[in-house]
Write a protein that holds these residues in place. Structure first.
Motif, PDB file in Angstrom:
ATOM      1  N   THR A  80       2.014 -17.198  -6.220  1.00 20.12           N
ATOM      2  CA  THR A  80       2.448 -15.824  -6.458  1.00 20.12           C
ATOM      3  C   THR A  80       1.302 -14.840  -6.247  1.00 20.12           C
ATOM      4  O   THR A  80       1.467 -13.802  -5.597  1.00 20.12           O
ATOM      5  N   MET A  81       0.125 -15.165  -6.793  1.00 19.46           N
ATOM      6  CA  MET A  81      -1.007 -14.248  -6.668  1.00 19.46           C
ATOM      7  C   MET A  81      -1.419 -14.056  -5.216  1.00 19.46           C
ATOM      8  O   MET A  81      -1.764 -12.949  -4.804  1.00 19.46           O
ATOM      9  N   SER A  82      -1.383 -15.138  -4.445  1.00 23.74           N
ATOM     10  CA  SER A  82      -1.792 -15.007  -3.048  1.00 23.74           C
ATOM     11  C   SER A  82      -0.894 -14.026  -2.310  1.00 23.74           C
ATOM     12  O   SER A  82      -1.372 -13.182  -1.539  1.00 23.74           O
ATOM     13  N   SER A  83       0.410 -14.118  -2.563  1.00 23.32           N
ATOM     14  CA  SER A  83       1.334 -13.189  -1.913  1.00 23.32           C
ATOM     15  C   SER A  83       1.169 -11.783  -2.464  1.00 23.32           C
ATOM     16  O   SER A  83       1.298 -10.796  -1.727  1.00 23.32           O
ATOM     17  N   GLN A  84       0.902 -11.684  -3.765  1.00 28.84           N
ATOM     18  CA  GLN A  84       0.683 -10.365  -4.344  1.00 28.84           C
ATOM     19  C   GLN A  84      -0.539  -9.689  -3.740  1.00 28.84           C
ATOM     20  O   GLN A  84      -0.488  -8.514  -3.346  1.00 28.84           O
ATOM     21  N   PHE A  85      -1.637 -10.420  -3.655  1.00 22.30           N
ATOM     22  CA  PHE A  85      -2.854  -9.826  -3.109  1.00 22.30           C
ATOM     23  C   PHE A  85      -2.719  -9.544  -1.628  1.00 22.30           C
ATOM     24  O   PHE A  85      -3.267  -8.575  -1.114  1.00 22.30           O
ATOM     25  N   HIS A  86      -1.994 -10.417  -0.922  1.00 21.58           N
ATOM     26  CA  HIS A  86      -1.729 -10.151   0.493  1.00 21.58           C
ATOM     27  C   HIS A  86      -0.942  -8.852   0.639  1.00 21.58           C
ATOM     28  O   HIS A  86      -1.236  -8.015   1.503  1.00 21.58           O
ATOM     29  N   THR A  87       0.072  -8.665  -0.233  1.00 22.66           N
ATOM     30  CA  THR A  87       0.875  -7.444  -0.176  1.00 22.66           C
ATOM     31  C   THR A  87       0.058  -6.224  -0.584  1.00 22.66           C
ATOM     32  O   THR A  87       0.184  -5.150   0.022  1.00 22.66           O
ATOM     33  N   ILE A  88      -0.772  -6.379  -1.600  1.00 27.10           N
ATOM     34  CA  ILE A  88      -1.651  -5.277  -2.016  1.00 27.10           C
ATOM     35  C   ILE A  88      -2.556  -4.852  -0.865  1.00 27.10           C
ATOM     36  O   ILE A  88      -2.711  -3.664  -0.562  1.00 27.10           O
ATOM     37  N   GLY A  89      -3.166  -5.836  -0.212  1.00 33.31           N
ATOM     38  CA  GLY A  89      -4.089  -5.542   0.877  1.00 33.31           C
ATOM     39  C   GLY A  89      -3.418  -4.899   2.071  1.00 33.31           C
ATOM     40  O   GLY A  89      -3.903  -3.899   2.615  1.00 33.31           O
ATOM     41  N   THR A  90      -2.283  -5.468   2.478  1.00 33.78           N
ATOM     42  CA  THR A  90      -1.596  -4.917   3.648  1.00 33.78           C
ATOM     43  C   THR A  90      -1.000  -3.547   3.346  1.00 33.78           C
ATOM     44  O   THR A  90      -0.952  -2.680   4.227  1.00 33.78           O
ATOM     45  N   SER A  91      -0.545  -3.330   2.119  1.00 31.71           N
ATOM     46  CA  SER A  91      -0.014  -2.011   1.761  1.00 31.71           C
ATOM     47  C   SER A  91      -1.120  -0.966   1.777  1.00 31.71           C
ATOM     48  O   SER A  91      -0.935   0.138   2.302  1.00 31.71           O
ATOM     49  N   ALA A  92      -2.269  -1.331   1.189  1.00 28.58           N
ATOM     50  CA  ALA A  92      -3.376  -0.373   1.167  1.00 28.58           C
ATOM     51  C   ALA A  92      -3.926  -0.129   2.558  1.00 28.58           C
ATOM     52  O   ALA A  92      -4.223   1.013   2.930  1.00 28.58           O
ATOM     53  N   GLY A  93      -4.072  -1.205   3.349  1.00 28.49           N
ATOM     54  CA  GLY A  93      -4.646  -1.049   4.679  1.00 28.49           C
ATOM     55  C   GLY A  93      -3.692  -0.435   5.675  1.00 28.49           C
ATOM     56  O   GLY A  93      -4.031   0.515   6.386  1.00 28.49           O
ATOM     57  N   ARG A  94      -2.473  -0.989   5.715  1.00 26.17           N
ATOM     58  CA  ARG A  94      -1.491  -0.555   6.713  1.00 26.17           C
ATOM     59  C   ARG A  94      -0.775   0.736   6.303  1.00 26.17           C
ATOM     60  O   ARG A  94      -0.586   1.644   7.119  1.00 26.17           O
ATOM     61  N   ASP A  95      -0.340   0.794   5.022  1.00 20.85           N
ATOM     62  CA  ASP A  95       0.498   1.911   4.599  1.00 20.85           C
ATOM     63  C   ASP A  95      -0.289   3.116   4.084  1.00 20.85           C
ATOM     64  O   ASP A  95       0.227   4.228   4.116  1.00 20.85           O
ATOM     65  N   LEU A  96      -1.495   2.880   3.586  1.00 25.86           N
ATOM     66  CA  LEU A  96      -2.295   3.998   3.077  1.00 25.86           C
ATOM     67  C   LEU A  96      -3.398   4.387   4.047  1.00 25.86           C
ATOM     68  O   LEU A  96      -3.416   5.503   4.580  1.00 25.86           O
ATOM     69  N   TYR A  97      -4.340   3.468   4.295  1.00 27.88           N
ATOM     70  CA  TYR A  97      -5.504   3.789   5.124  1.00 27.88           C
ATOM     71  C   TYR A  97      -5.100   4.261   6.523  1.00 27.88           C
ATOM     72  O   TYR A  97      -5.545   5.326   6.983  1.00 27.88           O
ATOM     73  N   GLU A  98      -4.244   3.493   7.178  1.00 30.23           N
ATOM     74  CA  GLU A  98      -3.895   3.836   8.556  1.00 30.23           C
ATOM     75  C   GLU A  98      -3.029   5.087   8.641  1.00 30.23           C
ATOM     76  O   GLU A  98      -3.101   5.829   9.634  1.00 30.23           O
ATOM     77  N   GLN A  99      -2.197   5.326   7.614  1.00 26.56           N
ATOM     78  CA  GLN A  99      -1.364   6.521   7.642  1.00 26.56           C
ATOM     79  C   GLN A  99      -2.160   7.772   7.289  1.00 26.56           C
ATOM     80  O   GLN A  99      -1.968   8.830   7.872  1.00 26.56           O
ATOM     81  N   ILE A 100      -3.048   7.624   6.319  1.00 29.84           N
ATOM     82  CA  ILE A 100      -3.873   8.774   5.935  1.00 29.84           C
ATOM     83  C   ILE A 100      -4.826   9.163   7.053  1.00 29.84           C
ATOM     84  O   ILE A 100      -5.103  10.353   7.282  1.00 29.84           O
ATOM     85  N   THR A 101      -5.341   8.177   7.795  1.00 33.08           N
ATOM     86  CA  THR A 101      -6.244   8.461   8.915  1.00 33.08           C
ATOM     87  C   THR A 101      -5.485   8.741  10.204  1.00 33.08           C
ATOM     88  O   THR A 101      -6.092   8.906  11.264  1.00 33.08           O
ATOM     89  N   HIS A 102      -4.134   8.750  10.134  1.00 32.18           N
ATOM     90  CA  HIS A 102      -3.277   9.074  11.277  1.00 32.18           C
ATOM     91  C   HIS A 102      -3.512   8.132  12.458  1.00 32.18           C
ATOM     92  O   HIS A 102      -3.522   8.556  13.614  1.00 32.18           O
ATOM     93  N   LYS A 103      -3.642   6.878  12.159  1.00 36.68           N
ATOM     94  CA  LYS A 103      -3.771   5.896  13.224  1.00 36.68           C
ATOM     95  C   LYS A 103      -2.413   5.730  13.891  1.00 36.68           C
ATOM     96  O   LYS A 103      -1.401   5.515  13.216  1.00 36.68           O
ATOM     97  N   PRO A 104      -2.324   5.796  15.221  1.00 42.38           N
ATOM     98  CA  PRO A 104      -1.030   5.745  15.908  1.00 42.38           C
ATOM     99  C   PRO A 104      -0.306   4.423  15.658  1.00 42.38           C
ATOM    100  O   PRO A 104      -0.929   3.357  15.605  1.00 42.38           O
TER     101      PRO A 104
END
Length: 627
Positions: free
Chosen positions: A437-461
């Protein structure tokens, strides 16, 4: 017995073999992770058996086995309704009705995360950022609860420090999630899932065999209804094989609303909008794989939730028949909180005199000796509050509670009733449940922060290669936050509560926009964002000011009410009702009303989202780019 402290060389060898196997599978995942699609969704080519077991292992954690299994020890087999919903909703409805639309739309839009799926469906950067922020901010609470449960069991089982156990869990999880991505997570989930299956089979068989078979065990437990502690009876507990009393307007119905709204509905319905589970649907190539995964997932969930819920309830019967001898001393509960907590509970000590009568053990100033609650038993005597108890065969009749922590019930039963070798196997099962469970949680945390926050805030296409470095750093940040929470909050009772909070929050904030976006073309971006905001806002308000257990723990409500644990503290039942009962209907209504009066999506975009021809073209393009 497994209650011994320390590790033998055989214990260490078995654990090392398990960890080496886990490490090898993580290395296979790392070796197969050559692109962002591999890291995020396993390359979309995952085998249905691996997907089904991984889904189940991600779904089931120490929260289910230890947390909710312990709650079943307190409240009884009414929790089996949660198993029914887990199978009917979490497997059948999720796979049959939501799995294929999620897989199809994810493939069409090229979505890699749950937040990205919502953002691309509604053509809204704000929706994606909102979803990513909620996941990144609140999933560490759920992760911390799972990590705490596993660490407490390891520390208790082997006599090691909690901090050491916590560090081991964190390092092992990080070792294969950070480099390996979803492939490593799903490979290791599968191994851990099979370990959990074997442990649950034996646990169930052993318990029934010790109690004389299925029929005899349930008859005995039913006959123990009058042994329910008075404080639990006061809120509607009618026995470990009965549903709590149902009604409205009196404290005697509180338990029904705790069990039904928070545990059964909050977790049973909330599973449909779990980001770490929904993304599993985007890892397979076609609907055929999803259909093949349904029976596998159903059997897995039935065993993984049904077994601990049944065993947790039956542990009361086992302790009544086989619990530790009291050697002439009876400890009777004389004061406990109405919800089962025993932080302030005390017990009066009694013993049998020469004539065979049970008399108080006198302490300071010749007053009856009282000590913190350890074991609740029944002996036909009266304590200072006038409550009557009856001793059963000279043994403890109710399982040991430690400071009211429900999550201690299953570990205590394992350490008291089971052979030593099973303690190691069960530890590995808990390690598997927690880590999967933790592995999937941390994977989701990481991808959400990287893909959904970092890339969207920096306007990555969209369509550009995702930043694996940003996602891996986000995994580490999420892990550190969860470890910090686990280190600070060690009360095991939070495991079940945090799980229900996170599941309910996801249901209220995500479910209307998620399901509406999959099936209805008229749902608008404004409607989706408004629905998510209302669902989250009402849930947060309810937890801060209405639901007494959480509100009083946070402490903000006391500043408003002058010390009361809830704004509705004087109104029966409402302070124990879960926010999902109010937040989810209002979130759904908001989606419908706002979508009806705001601008509809472009026709071209709807064709891209829902056209099967577009899916075939997208699949051909991916295959051409791969080969």
């Amino acid at each position: 017995m497994t209650g011994q402290s320390g590790l033998s060389w055989i214990d260490i060898l078995v654990i090392l073999i398990y960890l080496i196997a886990t490490g090898y599978l993580g290395w296979l995942g790392y070796r197969g992770t050559r692109s962002a699609a591999d890291f995020l969704v396993g390359g979309r080519t995952v085998h249905p058996i691996i997907m089904a077991v991984s889904y189940g292992a991600t779904f089931i954690s120490t929260a289910a086995i230890v947390g909710f299994g312990g709650v079943a020890g307190l409240f009884g087999m009414s929790l089996l309704w949660l198993t029914f919903l887990n199978i009917g909703v979490g497997i059948f409805i999720a796979f049959v009705f939501l799995g294929e639309p999620t897989r199809r739309m994810g493939h069409r839009l090229g979505a890699h995360t749950f937040g990205e799926l919502l953002g691309l469906r509604y053509q809204s950067r704000a929706v994606q950022i909102f979803a990513g922020a909620l996941i990144f901010l609140f999933m560490p609470l759920y992760s911390a609860a799972v990590m705490t449960g596993g660490s407490i069991f390891a520390a208790t089982q082997f006599g090691i420090d909690f901090e050491v156990a916590l560090l081991i869990f964190a390092l092992i999880t990080a070792a294969y999630v950070v480099p390996g991505g979803l492939k490593a997570v799903m490979y290791t989930d599968t191994l851990q899932g099979f370990v959990m299956i074997l442990a649950m089979f034996f646990l169930l068989w052993f318990t029934y065999s010790q109690l004389g078979g299925i029929g005899e065990a349930h008859r005995y437990l039913t006959g123990m209804a009058d042994m329910v502690p008075a404080k639990l009876q006061a809120i509607g507990h009618q026995g470990w094989t009965e549903m709590p009393a149902f009604g409205w307007g009196a404290i005697q119905y509180n338990l029904w609303y705790i069990v039904v709204t928070t545990i059964i509905l909050g977790v049973g319905i909330g599973v449909l909008a779990q980001p770490q589970l929904a993304v599993r649907f985007m890892t397979v190539r076609s609907r055929r794989e999803l259909d093949r995964a349904v029976p596998i997932g159903a059997v897995f969930i039935m065993l993984m939730t049904g077994a601990p819920f049944i065993v947790g309830s039956l542990s009361n019967a086992w302790f009544a028949q086989h619990g530790p001898l009291l050697h002439g001393t009876v400890e009777t509960m004389i004061n406990a909180d109405s919800d089962g907590d025993s932080d302030r509970a005390m017990v009066a000590l009694r013993r049998a005199n020469d004539a065979g009568a049970w008399v108080p053990i006198l302490g300071k100033d010749d007053k009856p000796a009282v000590v913190p609650l350890v074991i609740s038993t029944r002996e036909q005597v009266h304590d200072n509050a006038g409550e009557s108890f009856e001793l059963v065969s000279g043994r403890s009749s109710i399982i040991t509670y430690v400071k009211g922590q429900a999550d201690r019930i299953i570990p205590t039963y394992i350490s008291t009733a089971m052979p030593h070798w099973f303690g190691i196997v069960f530890f590995l099962a808990l390690l598997a449940a927690a880590m999967s469970t933790m592995s999937s949680q941390f994977h989701t945390i990481g991808t959400s922060a990287g893909r959904d926050l970092y890339e969207q805030i920096t306007h990555k296409p969209h369509g550009s290669e995702p930043s694996l470095l940003a996602m891996r750093l986000a995994v580490i940040v999420g892990l550190l936050v969860a470890v910090t929470i686990s280190y600070t909050v060690r009360e095991g009772y939070v495991i079940a509560r945090f799980t229900a909070i996170f599941f309910g929050l996801c249901a209220a904030a995500f479910m209307p926009a998620y399901i509406g976006g999959l099936f209805f073309k008229g749902v608008t971006r404004t409607g989706a964002l408004a629905s998510m905001s209302v669902g989250f806002g009402i849930s947060a308000f309810w937890l801060l000011f209405i639901k007494a257990k959480e509100a009083s723990a946070i402490g903000l409500v006391q500043l408003v009410t002058g010390g009361k644990p809830s704004l509705l503290a004087d109104v029966p039942n409402w302070p124990v009702v879960d926010p999902i009962v109010v937040a989810l209907p209002l979130s759904t209504l908001t989606l419908i009303i706002v979508s009806a009066f705001t601008r509809k999506p472009d026709d071209d975009h709807l064709v891209q989202c829902f056209s099967k021809q577009n899916e075939a073209r997208s699949l051909r393009q991916r295959l051409d780019s791969t080969f």
